[in-house]
Scaffold this motif. Structure first.
Motif, short mmCIF file in Angstrom:
data_model
loop_
_atom_site.label_atom_id
_atom_site.label_comp_id
_atom_site.label_asym_id
_atom_site.label_seq_id
_atom_site.Cartn_x
_atom_site.Cartn_y
_atom_site.Cartn_z
N HIS A 2 -34.83 8.99 -11.40
CA HIS A 2 -34.18 7.69 -11.29
C HIS A 2 -32.82 7.84 -10.63
O HIS A 2 -32.05 8.73 -10.97
N THR A 3 -32.55 6.97 -9.68
CA THR A 3 -31.26 6.97 -8.99
C THR A 3 -30.69 5.56 -8.97
O THR A 3 -31.42 4.58 -9.17
N ARG A 4 -29.40 5.50 -8.72
CA ARG A 4 -28.74 4.20 -8.58
C ARG A 4 -27.58 4.37 -7.61
O ARG A 4 -27.07 5.46 -7.39
N THR A 5 -27.17 3.25 -7.03
CA THR A 5 -25.99 3.22 -6.17
C THR A 5 -25.04 2.18 -6.74
O THR A 5 -25.43 1.05 -7.00
N ARG A 6 -23.80 2.62 -6.97
CA ARG A 6 -22.76 1.71 -7.46
C ARG A 6 -21.78 1.44 -6.33
O ARG A 6 -21.48 2.33 -5.54
N HIS A 7 -21.30 0.20 -6.27
CA HIS A 7 -20.34 -0.20 -5.23
C HIS A 7 -19.05 -0.64 -5.89
O HIS A 7 -19.06 -1.28 -6.94
N SER A 8 -17.93 -0.30 -5.24
CA SER A 8 -16.62 -0.73 -5.73
C SER A 8 -15.70 -0.89 -4.53
O SER A 8 -16.03 -0.51 -3.40
N ILE A 9 -14.54 -1.46 -4.79
CA ILE A 9 -13.50 -1.64 -3.77
C ILE A 9 -12.26 -0.90 -4.24
O ILE A 9 -11.87 -0.99 -5.40
N VAL A 10 -11.65 -0.14 -3.34
CA VAL A 10 -10.38 0.52 -3.64
C VAL A 10 -9.33 -0.05 -2.69
O VAL A 10 -9.65 -0.48 -1.58
N SER A 11 -8.08 -0.07 -3.15
CA SER A 11 -6.98 -0.59 -2.35
C SER A 11 -5.93 0.48 -2.13
O SER A 11 -5.52 1.15 -3.08
N PHE A 12 -5.53 0.61 -0.89
CA PHE A 12 -4.43 1.50 -0.52
C PHE A 12 -3.28 0.65 -0.02
O PHE A 12 -3.46 -0.21 0.84
N HIS A 13 -2.08 0.91 -0.55
CA HIS A 13 -0.88 0.22 -0.10
C HIS A 13 -0.24 0.93 1.09
O HIS A 13 0.60 0.36 1.78
N TYR A 14 -0.61 2.18 1.29
CA TYR A 14 -0.05 3.01 2.35
C TYR A 14 -1.18 3.65 3.13
O TYR A 14 -2.28 3.84 2.60
N PRO A 15 -0.94 4.02 4.39
CA PRO A 15 -1.96 4.76 5.14
C PRO A 15 -2.35 6.05 4.41
O PRO A 15 -1.54 6.62 3.67
#
Length: 92
Positions: A2-15
């Motif tokens: 069994h496999t799964r893929t999770r998605h998320s968003i990350v935020s960077f304030h700087y390069p």
């Protein structure tokens, strides 16, 4: 298996930069995908990360075209921590 893929968003304030990713990426929000597989043989359900990817805009193709690039998840967390430290310190 069994496999799964999770998605998320990350935020960077700087390069930021990550190994395996060409150049320095601009500050902003980035989509992350994590592939996990179930660990067999345990008496409870447990998942193990097997891969992580960041979605980056394709150069010269506009913001709607993206490429999925494999990354080291620990390195991503370290880059996010460095970004948080820079925000807390008020770095320019």
């Amino acid at each position: 298996m069994h496999t799964r893929t999770r998605h998320s968003i990350v935020s960077f304030h700087y390069p930021f930069s990550l190994s395996g990713v060409d150049g320095v990426q601009p500050a902003g929000e980035y989509s992350i995908a994590e592939d996990d597989e179930i660990i067999e043989g345990l008496s409870w359900i447990a998942w193990q990360r097997t891969a992580a990817f960041i979605y980056l805009p394709l150069p010269k193709h506009g913001s709607s075209s993206q490429q999925m690039v494999p990354i080291d998840y620990a390195e991503l967390n370290a880059a996010l921590e460095l970004d948080r430290e820079r925000v807390a310190a008020g770095a320019d």
